[in-house]
Design an enzyme around this catalytic site. Structure first.
Site, mmCIF file in Angstrom:
data_model
loop_
_atom_site.group_PDB
_atom_site.id
_atom_site.type_symbol
_atom_site.label_atom_id
_atom_site.label_comp_id
_atom_site.label_asym_id
_atom_site.label_seq_id
_atom_site.Cartn_x
_atom_site.Cartn_y
_atom_site.Cartn_z
ATOM 1 N N SER A 132 2.588 12.409 88.834
ATOM 2 C CA SER A 132 1.372 12.531 89.638
ATOM 3 C C SER A 132 1.310 13.919 90.288
ATOM 4 C CB SER A 132 1.328 11.409 90.673
ATOM 5 O OG SER A 132 0.021 11.259 91.182
ATOM 6 N N LYS A 165 -19.936 7.637 105.369
ATOM 7 C CA LYS A 165 -18.862 8.122 106.236
ATOM 8 C C LYS A 165 -17.626 7.252 106.056
ATOM 9 C CE LYS A 165 -16.797 10.442 109.457
ATOM 10 N NZ LYS A 165 -16.322 11.810 109.170
#
Length: 344
Positions: free
Chosen positions: A174, A226
């Site tokens: 990763s 948000k």
């Protein structure tokens, strides 16, 4: 009954002593933590000299008397040659090229990047184009922004015209592979875990538990997205879809970055989130050669001067105590329990 009473009393005393010990040490740690953390310093160690010492020691143990005499003469000649070389002015073109070795063992939040940037800056201040940087990398990945910055730090080396070699002895997955793929030459041991080019995001949701216990949760935002998913609120399909879209966008950026560093690799084949052992990773184009960092360093010795570069921060009293409190408490507790077992 008397046996059980005495045993219970012994255990109670042991636990009380352990708790008292932890309280006292914790108080000391709390006071000491107010001290200012020590400033870091750069540590540069000659790996070449270490290898030379190991070699000489092995020779002195294994060689016979005649061979040792011959070795002593050769070492004297070598010492004289070095002394003359120091006295004689030499231009940079005649000096040995250097291999600078950095160790990066990354955690989930990639906080080690703070030390990495110091180490790279120090190398760039003294290195020239004939030099090379070897990064011994070990990381299973972590936060996107942390490993993105770490990869950018490694790019600084290449931008200065230095060769960058990265060796993975255990794992570069990763975010760890995001760093590793920056290398001009990427090495891996045959069983190192390589890959995991994917993005993971997960979080629990306690909304049902709160409702079950008649607990209300309020969250107020300005901006449609948000917050997409929340831990305590009730999530909806629209928020989930947006969250998934954001993950996919990061994955695309990840793939594009890896492809830019290794253009000959079939990115669609390897960017599935899977990881492979080094030997398989080489066949997929994820790494260049199968070897260990130790073998690579030995291959450069003695032709090059090899140095380890490390930025270390001295720990203050609070940090030193904090690291040892748990160990000491555990030992005291286990010792008490071991004594208790003698009662059976």
């Amino acid at each position: 009954m008397e046996f059980l009473y005495e045993y219970g009393l012994f255990v109670a005393k042991s636990v009380t002593l352990v708790v008292a010990f932890i309280v006292v040490v914790s108080t000391i740690v709390g006071v000491a933590s107010k001290q200012k953390q020590g400033k870091g310093q750069l540590e540069i160690v000659s790996i070449s000299e270490q290898l030379k010492d190991v070699t000489n020691y092995a020779k002195h143990v294994l060689l016979d008397k005649n061979a040792l005499k011959k070795l002593a003469k050769e070492q004297k000649k070598e010492a004289k040659a070095k002394s003359k070389a120091k006295d004689k002015e030499q231009d940079d073109s005649s000096a040995k090229s250097r291999l600078f070795v950095i160790d990066f063992k990354g955690s989930m939040d990639a906080n080690e990047v703070d030390h990495l940037r110091e180490e790279i800056t120090a190398i760039l201040c003294v290195a020239n184009e004939a030099d090379e940087v070897l990064v011994r990398l070990e990381s299973g990945g972590g936060v996107v922004h942390g490993y993105g910055l770490a990869a950018s730090q490694l790019q600084r080396i290449k931008e200065k015209g230095l060769k960058l070699t990265i060796a993975v002895d255990k794992v570069a997955a990763s975010g760890g592979y995001m760093m590793a793929c920056v290398a001009d030459k990427l090495l891996a041991s045959q069983f190192a875990y390589i890959g995991s080019i994917g993005v993971l995001a997960q979080l629990p949701n306690f909304n049902k538990l709160l409702k079950k216990n008649d607990i209300e949760f309020e969250q107020h935002t300005a901006g449609e997205f948000k917050r997409t998913l929340t831990i305590f609120g009730e999530n909806n399909d629209e928020g989930r879809a947006k969250f998934k879209e954001e993950i996919e966008e990061i994955h695309v950026l990840f793939k594009d970055f890896v492809q830019s560093q290794r253009p000959d690799m079939n990115i669609d084949k390897v960017a599935t989130g899977e990881y492979w052992p080094g030997i398989k990773a080489k066949s997929l184009g994820l790494v260049d050669d199968i070897t260990t960092s130790d073998d690579y360093i030995l291959s450069q010795y003695p032709a090059r001067e090899i140095f380890s570069v490390k930025y270390a921060v001295k720990k203050n009293v609070a940090e030193k105590l904090g690291m040892s409190v748990a160990r000491v408490a555990e030992r005291v507790f286990m010792k008490s329990m071991n004594k208790a077992r003698h009662w059976f």
